[in-house]
Write an enzyme that holds these catalytic residues in place. Structure first.
Site, short mmCIF file in Angstrom:
data_model
loop_
_atom_site.label_atom_id
_atom_site.label_comp_id
_atom_site.label_asym_id
_atom_site.label_seq_id
_atom_site.Cartn_x
_atom_site.Cartn_y
_atom_site.Cartn_z
N ILE A 36 -36.43 -20.92 -38.50
CA ILE A 36 -37.74 -21.15 -39.16
C ILE A 36 -38.79 -20.16 -38.13
O ILE A 36 -39.89 -20.27 -38.92
CB ILE A 36 -38.12 -22.45 -39.55
CG1 ILE A 36 -37.99 -23.20 -38.42
CG2 ILE A 36 -36.90 -23.02 -40.59
CD1 ILE A 36 -38.68 -24.77 -38.62
N GLY A 98 -35.04 -24.76 -23.03
CA GLY A 98 -35.46 -24.37 -24.20
C GLY A 98 -34.63 -25.09 -25.38
O GLY A 98 -35.19 -24.83 -26.47
N GLN A 99 -33.68 -25.87 -25.27
CA GLN A 99 -33.25 -26.52 -26.23
C GLN A 99 -34.01 -27.48 -26.90
O GLN A 99 -34.78 -28.40 -26.09
CB GLN A 99 -31.84 -27.30 -25.90
CG GLN A 99 -31.05 -27.80 -26.98
CD GLN A 99 -29.70 -28.44 -26.77
OE1 GLN A 99 -29.44 -28.58 -25.52
NE2 GLN A 99 -29.23 -28.68 -27.73
N HIS A 105 -25.83 -25.37 -31.00
CA HIS A 105 -26.06 -24.05 -32.02
C HIS A 105 -26.27 -22.91 -31.05
O HIS A 105 -26.65 -22.94 -29.94
CB HIS A 105 -27.51 -24.35 -32.67
CG HIS A 105 -28.59 -24.70 -31.89
ND1 HIS A 105 -28.95 -26.13 -31.30
CD2 HIS A 105 -29.50 -24.12 -31.48
CE1 HIS A 105 -29.86 -26.00 -30.61
NE2 HIS A 105 -30.52 -24.55 -30.88
N HIS A 107 -27.66 -19.20 -31.12
CA HIS A 107 -28.63 -18.31 -31.88
C HIS A 107 -28.32 -16.84 -31.74
O HIS A 107 -27.70 -16.27 -30.71
CB HIS A 107 -30.00 -18.31 -30.82
CG HIS A 107 -30.81 -19.62 -30.57
ND1 HIS A 107 -32.01 -19.60 -31.24
CD2 HIS A 107 -30.63 -20.45 -29.80
CE1 HIS A 107 -32.38 -20.89 -31.05
NE2 HIS A 107 -31.58 -21.39 -30.17
#
Length: 119
Positions: A36, A98-99, A105, A107
């Site tokens: 998003i 940065g999680q 998951h 990227h």
């Protein structure tokens, strides 16, 4: 319990269909959807449907599902037409890296120059 859906996990809610997402691929074990807040023209997240807090815990518990995530990341690159120009697969592990969603998951980023080193 690892692998079980977590009520407070955004990605578990996406898997359950409780939160909308723009899904681009789905298998029995994985779901791929557009980020998003994209950081590149192609920015798709590939997640295991089972809940694990990070890639290392997923790989330790279910190596075949970790392989499914990587295979699907590669297929996303093909579908998004970035396999020839190049793409990056990133697993952030821990808040310091940065999680922000603690459900494993990957990227998949592509469609522009990706400088190295990142971050």
């Amino acid at each position: 319990m690892a692998g079980e859906p977590q009520a407070d996990c955004l990605f578990c809610k996406i898997v359950a269909g409780e939160v909308p997402a723009t899904v681009v691929r789905e298998t029995g074990t994985t779901l791929a959807f557009r980020d998003i807040n994209p950081q590149a023209p192609t920015h798709v997240l590939v997640i295991p449907k089972a809940h694990y807090p990070d890639a290392a815990s997923l790989a330790a518990a279910e190596p075949s599902v970790a392989a499914d995530v990587l295979r699907e990341a590669g297929q996303v690159a093909v579908d998004e037409k970035v396999e020839e120009s190049g793409y990056r697969i990133i697993f952030n592990t821990g808040a310091g890296a940065g999680q922000t969603v603690f459900h494993a998951h990957a990227h998949v980023l592509g469609g522009r120059g990706l400088n190295w080193p990142p971050g």
